[in-house]
Design an enzyme around this catalytic site. Structure first.
Site, short mmCIF file in Angstrom:
data_model
loop_
_atom_site.label_atom_id
_atom_site.label_comp_id
_atom_site.label_asym_id
_atom_site.label_seq_id
_atom_site.Cartn_x
_atom_site.Cartn_y
_atom_site.Cartn_z
N LYS A 50 -54.30 12.41 -20.21
CA LYS A 50 -54.67 12.61 -21.63
C LYS A 50 -55.33 13.97 -21.88
CE LYS A 50 -58.99 9.92 -21.34
NZ LYS A 50 -58.92 9.67 -19.89
N ARG A 109 -52.78 13.93 -4.92
CA ARG A 109 -53.42 15.23 -5.19
C ARG A 109 -54.05 15.79 -3.92
NH1 ARG A 109 -57.06 14.07 -10.59
NH2 ARG A 109 -55.39 13.79 -12.11
N ARG A 160 -62.74 3.28 -10.66
CA ARG A 160 -62.75 3.93 -11.98
C ARG A 160 -61.85 3.19 -12.97
NH1 ARG A 160 -61.27 9.96 -10.93
NH2 ARG A 160 -61.66 10.22 -13.14
#
Length: 213
Positions: free
Chosen positions: A13, A127, A171
């Site tokens: 986002k 990542r 999270r």
């Protein structure tokens, strides 16, 4: 055009918020950035927020909204803005709504970038970061030329703690408890728009463009 971005951590986002800001020439407003700017500039609101942050406490919703309203009252927001990272909870959304209605204002769109949890865990688990020069990679989408080694400085790449599956899972749990209810909140107001965040980021942006016109 006043927009709130919704979506789980890692849904992309923030990237979409920046693209909206560039295309429609409105500021991309992240609450973290506003806090830092107010503290750096020594504003009254910034100093008040710093008292909480120095104690490791969350800044109260009312104060966060005051700092936010102060930011959106600036000239560069006259054509609108994109909020990224706020509101995170129903009480925050209610405080924001009330404060905006008092100045005859309101949010036009809440855009939800929808990505299933398993995609996010895979996306973030891929990542890799160079702690030496700050370069970032992804083992599938932006791999380094040599596996595990930074193209820029030749140092070893690491999977940051923030991106480890167990941390991402935690999270996401917090997101589902605290932030996901905002989807129903804005849906009830008739301003929620959902886009598929699993496709290429350019296609996600095309979907957002068709909503905003």
């Amino acid at each position: 055009m006043k927009i709130i971005m919704l979506g789980a951590p890692g849904a992309g986002k923030g990237t979409q918020a920046k693209m909206i800001a560039d295309k429609y020439n409105v500021p991309h407003i992240s609450t973290g950035d506003i806090f830092r700017a107010n503290i750096k500039n020594g504003t009254e609101l910034g100093m008040e927020a710093k008292k909480y942050m120095d104690q490791g406490l969350l800044v109260p919703d009312e104060l966060t909204v005051k700092i936010l309203l102060d930011r959106v009252a600036q000239d560069d927001c006259k054509n609108g803005y994109v909020l990224d990272g706020f509101p995170r909870t129903i009480p925050q959304a209610q405080v924001l709504d009330k404060a905006l209605s008092e100045i005859n204002d309101k949010i036009d769109y809440a855009i939800n970038v929808d990505v299933p949890d398993e995609n996010i865990i895979k996306r973030m688990g891929g990542r890799r970061a160079c702690l030496s020069c700050g370069a970032t990679y992804h083992i599938e989408h932006i791999p380094p030329k040599k596996e595990g080694i930074c193209d820029t400085c030749g140092k070893e790449l690491v999977l940051r703690d923030d991106d480890k599956p167990e941390t991402v899972g935690n999270r996401l749990d917090v997101y589902h408890k605290q932030t996901q209810p905002l989807i129903e909140f804005y849906s009830a107001k008739g301003i929620l728009k959902t886009v598929d965040g699993t496709v290429d980021m350019k296609d996600v942006f095309s979907a957002i463009e068709s909503i905003l016109g």
